[in-house]
Design an enzyme around this catalytic site. Structure first.
Site, PDB file in Angstrom:
ATOM      1  N   ARG A 129     -12.788 -45.294  18.515  1.00  0.00           N
ATOM      2  CA  ARG A 129     -11.771 -44.238  18.755  1.00  0.00           C
ATOM      3  C   ARG A 129     -11.937 -43.546  20.104  1.00  0.00           C
ATOM      4  NH1 ARG A 129     -12.805 -43.405  13.312  1.00  0.00           N
ATOM      5  NH2 ARG A 129     -11.150 -44.267  12.024  1.00  0.00           N
ATOM      6  N   LYS A 151      -3.325 -43.417  32.235  1.00  0.00           N
ATOM      7  CA  LYS A 151      -2.516 -44.431  31.535  1.00  0.00           C
ATOM      8  C   LYS A 151      -3.334 -45.715  31.420  1.00  0.00           C
ATOM      9  CE  LYS A 151       2.200 -43.075  32.560  1.00  0.00           C
ATOM     10  NZ  LYS A 151       3.460 -43.484  33.209  1.00  0.00           N
ATOM     11  N   GLU A 193       3.533 -49.253  47.502  1.00  0.00           N
ATOM     12  CA  GLU A 193       3.332 -48.160  46.525  1.00  0.00           C
ATOM     13  C   GLU A 193       2.966 -46.862  47.262  1.00  0.00           C
ATOM     14  OE1 GLU A 193       3.849 -48.148  43.295  1.00  0.00           O
ATOM     15  OE2 GLU A 193       3.593 -50.173  42.514  1.00  0.00           O
ATOM     16  N   LYS A 235      -1.158 -37.702  43.443  1.00  0.00           N
ATOM     17  CA  LYS A 235      -1.100 -38.205  42.053  1.00  0.00           C
ATOM     18  C   LYS A 235      -1.760 -37.206  41.110  1.00  0.00           C
ATOM     19  CE  LYS A 235      -0.544 -41.308  38.704  1.00  0.00           C
ATOM     20  NZ  LYS A 235      -0.888 -42.613  38.276  1.00  0.00           N
ATOM     21  N   GLU A 245       3.609 -37.440  30.628  1.00  0.00           N
ATOM     22  CA  GLU A 245       4.942 -37.892  31.037  1.00  0.00           C
ATOM     23  C   GLU A 245       6.001 -37.528  30.002  1.00  0.00           C
ATOM     24  OE1 GLU A 245       5.242 -41.651  33.081  1.00  0.00           O
ATOM     25  OE2 GLU A 245       7.239 -41.949  32.249  1.00  0.00           O
ATOM     26  N   ARG A 249      11.764 -34.351  30.701  1.00  0.00           N
ATOM     27  CA  ARG A 249      11.748 -33.662  31.999  1.00  0.00           C
ATOM     28  C   ARG A 249      12.466 -34.483  33.066  1.00  0.00           C
ATOM     29  NH1 ARG A 249       6.028 -30.976  33.516  1.00  0.00           N
ATOM     30  NH2 ARG A 249       7.009 -31.138  35.561  1.00  0.00           N
ATOM     31  N   ASN A 259       8.370 -43.271  39.189  1.00  0.00           N
ATOM     32  CA  ASN A 259       9.121 -44.493  38.897  1.00  0.00           C
ATOM     33  C   ASN A 259      10.099 -44.865  40.013  1.00  0.00           C
ATOM     34  OD1 ASN A 259       9.075 -46.398  36.846  1.00  0.00           O
ATOM     35  ND2 ASN A 259      11.038 -45.708  36.013  1.00  0.00           N
ATOM     36  N   HIS A 262      11.123 -48.419  40.813  1.00  0.00           N
ATOM     37  CA  HIS A 262      10.627 -49.273  39.741  1.00  0.00           C
ATOM     38  C   HIS A 262      11.728 -49.826  38.834  1.00  0.00           C
ATOM     39  CE1 HIS A 262       6.787 -47.929  41.150  1.00  0.00           C
ATOM     40  NE2 HIS A 262       6.140 -48.603  40.227  1.00  0.00           N
ATOM     41  N   HIS A 266      11.103 -53.597  38.435  1.00  0.00           N
ATOM     42  CA  HIS A 266      10.781 -54.282  37.178  1.00  0.00           C
ATOM     43  C   HIS A 266      11.792 -55.396  36.891  1.00  0.00           C
ATOM     44  CE1 HIS A 266       8.325 -50.601  35.698  1.00  0.00           C
ATOM     45  NE2 HIS A 266       7.536 -51.540  36.182  1.00  0.00           N
ATOM     46  N   HIS A 279       3.881 -56.874  42.191  1.00  0.00           N
ATOM     47  CA  HIS A 279       4.575 -55.694  41.690  1.00  0.00           C
ATOM     48  C   HIS A 279       5.030 -54.770  42.841  1.00  0.00           C
ATOM     49  CE1 HIS A 279       5.578 -52.306  39.185  1.00  0.00           C
ATOM     50  NE2 HIS A 279       4.710 -51.559  39.834  1.00  0.00           N
TER      51      HIS A 279
HETATM   52  P1  NAD Z   1      -4.477 -56.765  40.186  1.00  0.00           P
HETATM   53  O1  NAD Z   1      -5.359 -55.930  39.404  1.00  0.00           O
HETATM   54  O2  NAD Z   1      -3.889 -57.974  39.557  1.00  0.00           O
HETATM   55  O3  NAD Z   1      -5.233 -57.201  41.502  1.00  0.00           O
HETATM   56  C1  NAD Z   1      -4.586 -58.038  42.435  1.00  0.00           C
HETATM   57  C2  NAD Z   1      -5.436 -59.239  42.836  1.00  0.00           C
HETATM   58  O4  NAD Z   1      -6.436 -58.794  43.750  1.00  0.00           O
HETATM   59  C3  NAD Z   1      -6.194 -59.873  41.682  1.00  0.00           C
HETATM   60  O5  NAD Z   1      -6.197 -61.273  41.872  1.00  0.00           O
HETATM   61  C4  NAD Z   1      -7.610 -59.322  41.823  1.00  0.00           C
HETATM   62  O6  NAD Z   1      -8.594 -60.175  41.301  1.00  0.00           O
HETATM   63  C5  NAD Z   1      -7.729 -59.216  43.298  1.00  0.00           C
HETATM   64  N1  NAD Z   1      -8.643 -58.182  43.792  1.00  0.00           N
HETATM   65  C6  NAD Z   1      -8.823 -56.939  43.304  1.00  0.00           C
HETATM   66  N2  NAD Z   1      -9.626 -56.254  44.125  1.00  0.00           N
HETATM   67  C7  NAD Z   1      -9.983 -57.092  45.124  1.00  0.00           C
HETATM   68  C8  NAD Z   1     -10.770 -56.939  46.290  1.00  0.00           C
HETATM   69  N3  NAD Z   1     -11.307 -55.771  46.620  1.00  0.00           N
HETATM   70  N4  NAD Z   1     -10.931 -58.017  47.090  1.00  0.00           N
HETATM   71  C9  NAD Z   1     -10.327 -59.207  46.801  1.00  0.00           C
HETATM   72  N5  NAD Z   1      -9.530 -59.387  45.741  1.00  0.00           N
HETATM   73  C10 NAD Z   1      -9.367 -58.335  44.910  1.00  0.00           C
HETATM   74  O7  NAD Z   1      -3.217 -55.921  40.770  1.00  0.00           O
HETATM   75  P2  NAD Z   1      -3.030 -54.377  41.143  1.00  0.00           P
HETATM   76  O8  NAD Z   1      -1.879 -54.352  42.069  1.00  0.00           O
HETATM   77  O9  NAD Z   1      -4.279 -53.716  41.527  1.00  0.00           O
HETATM   78  O10 NAD Z   1      -2.601 -53.723  39.766  1.00  0.00           O
HETATM   79  C11 NAD Z   1      -1.405 -54.079  39.106  1.00  0.00           C
HETATM   80  C12 NAD Z   1      -1.498 -53.630  37.673  1.00  0.00           C
HETATM   81  O11 NAD Z   1      -1.685 -52.221  37.654  1.00  0.00           O
HETATM   82  C13 NAD Z   1      -0.270 -53.922  36.860  1.00  0.00           C
HETATM   83  O12 NAD Z   1      -0.666 -54.436  35.606  1.00  0.00           O
HETATM   84  C14 NAD Z   1       0.376 -52.559  36.680  1.00  0.00           C
HETATM   85  O13 NAD Z   1       1.109 -52.457  35.478  1.00  0.00           O
HETATM   86  C15 NAD Z   1      -0.822 -51.677  36.665  1.00  0.00           C
HETATM   87  N6  NAD Z   1      -0.560 -50.289  37.042  1.00  0.00           N
HETATM   88  C16 NAD Z   1      -0.962 -49.316  36.206  1.00  0.00           C
HETATM   89  C17 NAD Z   1      -0.762 -47.997  36.542  1.00  0.00           C
HETATM   90  C18 NAD Z   1      -1.276 -46.914  35.649  1.00  0.00           C
HETATM   91  O14 NAD Z   1      -0.915 -45.749  35.839  1.00  0.00           O
HETATM   92  N7  NAD Z   1      -2.132 -47.230  34.703  1.00  0.00           N
HETATM   93  C19 NAD Z   1      -0.122 -47.659  37.747  1.00  0.00           C
HETATM   94  C20 NAD Z   1       0.285 -48.684  38.599  1.00  0.00           C
HETATM   95  C21 NAD Z   1       0.063 -50.008  38.243  1.00  0.00           C
HETATM   96  N1  GLY Z   2       1.884 -45.075  37.581  1.00  0.00           N
HETATM   97  C1  GLY Z   2       2.728 -44.183  36.867  1.00  0.00           C
HETATM   98  C2  GLY Z   2       2.016 -43.074  36.218  1.00  0.00           C
HETATM   99  O1  GLY Z   2       0.821 -42.964  36.292  1.00  0.00           O
HETATM  100  O2  GLY Z   2       2.640 -42.269  35.581  1.00  0.00           O
END
Ligand code: NAD
Ligand code: GLY
Length: 380
Positions: A129, A151, A193, A235, A245, A249, A259, A262, A266, A279
């Site tokens: 949990r 998140k 981003e 942020k 969120e 609002r 967003n 986005h 998406h 992305h």
């Molecule tokens: P990712 O985690 O897939 O990383 C991108 C690529 O880079 C991968 O192949 C990874 O292995 C590689 N990589 C990572 N760090 C590296 C480094 N320092 N050197 C070399 N390679 C490296 O992609 P991302 O863009 O970091 O994240 C995308 C994900 O994040 C999505 O699933 C999205 O939904 C999520 N996300 C979540 C939130 C949130 O608030 N939780 C916000 C934005 C995005």
């Molecule tokens: N990446 C969107 C959020 O954290 O709300």
């Protein structure tokens, strides 16, 4: 290179707590001390969750620092890529924690990009949990966005982030030097981003971001830690004001403004089966379309649209999108997970730094379709 550590506080009134984001160059070698400070002296064990690529680059440094601060370490590597952000992978991670005998005072450390962070965070949120979580983000996207704000989640086969939980980390440790090894397209997406954050957060962050990008500074630039810190502050401020969120609002401080870009982003990812765009690249196109809608509605001046486009262009080349069918893209926007009472909520712009949330039904269909067509032209 070790630089002075910059700190940002994330205040969580609802949970009556706070945590710190640490930003600096070479910070991996201090991760053990920061983790010890965040978890306290009772904590004995940490499970490092990563993937092979990132672990091979940075695992040894992180683990060395954790060990020298008295932690026993176990590590578990997941597959690399969005398709591994699934319930199946989460189950494997949870089983690993259980087999390793992790206890409630032990912690999960997510070392990687947003995929690793979201998956490891979800596993930490649900194991026993909820056990403590530390984020060590290694992509631009993870450092300025996904590691901050709690998140966590996984995808369903046709629905991104459909399952999840809010689980705030105990600390976020950002070693900006890790992005030196990022593949080029991951950097482009990450900077898109960053431009998005700037476009919705007041002019200062936008200008700081485009100045950094336009000077074509090397990643090792001394300006980088300050830039990442500014994004974290933005942020953190949004998260503090709207921790969960709130769906109703629509004000400029709502978490929903994140967003921006986005809704179309998406849809572009979905229409190309998640194969063509990173992305952030899709968000780059999505911001252009949202700005075109804003201009057609008389909200945004042409000069502001141009500034935004210049910022997007500085991020690097985006994969083309002008061959895609605007009607199909529009159909897919209706599947946007952030609908309220059946309505897509568009994040539009009144000027750089001033977002406005507008419900779908207030925008003529034709205006959106024309804006999609213009916005997806390969050049902004
Ligand atoms: P990712 O985690 O897939 O990383 C991108 C690529 O880079 C991968 O192949 C990874 O292995 C590689 N990589 C990572 N760090 C590296 C480094 N320092 N050197 C070399 N390679 C490296 O992609 P991302 O863009 O970091 O994240 C995308 C994900 O994040 C999505 O699933 C999205 O939904 C999520 N996300 C979540 C939130 C949130 O608030 N939780 C916000 C934005 C995005
Ligand atoms: N990446 C969107 C959020 O954290 O709300």
């Amino acid at each position: 290179m070790h630089t002075k550590t910059l700190k940002v506080n994330v205040t969580l009134a609802r949970e009556k707590t706070h945590y710190q984001i640490h930003v600096g160059g070479g910070l991996l070698s201090e991760a053990g001390g920061i983790t010890r400070q965040a978890l306290g002296s009772q904590s004995r064990r940490t499970a490092v969750v990563s993937n092979r690529r990132v672990f091979d680059l940075y695992g040894a440094k992180l683990i060395g620092s954790l060990r020298s601060n008295g932690f026993q370490i176990t590590s578990w590597l997941m597959g690399d890529g969005e398709r591994f952000k699934s319930l199946g992978t989460a189950e494997k991670a949870l089983q690993f924690f259980s087999n390793a005998g992790l206890e409630r005072t032990d912690a999960v450390i997510a070392l990687g990009g947003g995929v690793v962070g979201d998956l490891a965070g979800f596993a930490a949120a649900t194991y026993l949990r909820g056990i403590p979580l530390i984020h060590v983000p290694t992509t631009v996207t993870a450092q300025i966005d996904s590691a901050i704000g709690g998140k966590t989640g996984v995808n369903l086969p046709h629905s991104k982030n459909a399952i999840g939980s809010f689980h705030q980390p105990k600390a976020v440790i950002i070693d900006v030097e890790t992005i030196e090894t990022l593949p080029r397209r991951e950097l482009v997406g990450g900077w898109c981003e960053a431009v998005k954050n700037g476009a919705i957060s007041g002019r200062k962050l936008f200008e700081q971001t485009v100045t950094f990008l336009s000077q074509k500074q090397s990643i090792a630039s001394p300006q980088l830690p300050g830039l990442i810190k500014s994004h974290c502050e933005f942020k953190a401020g949004i998260v503090a004001g709207d921790e969960r969120e709130s769906a109703m609002r629509t004000d400029k401080q709502s978490r929903r403004v994140l967003n921006f870009g986005h809704t179309i982003g998406h849809a572009l990812e979905a229409v190309t089966n998640y194969k063509r765009f990173r992305h952030g690249e899709a968000v780059g196109h999505g911001m252009h379309v949202a700005a075109e809608i804003s201009k057609s509605m008389g909200l945004l001046a042409a000069s502001e649209l141009k500034l935004l486009c210049d910022g997007i262009n500085l991020c690097g080349p985006l994969p083309p999108a002008d061959d895609l069918d605007p009607n199909e893209i529009l159909r897919l926007t209706q599947a946007d997970k952030k609908r309220v009472s059946g309505n897509v909520q568009w994040v539009l712009l009144e000027e750089i730094g001033r977002p406005r949330i507008v419900a779908d039904q207030e925008i003529p269909r034709r205006l959106i379709r024309d804006a999609v067509r213009r916005g997806l032209k390969s050049t902004c």
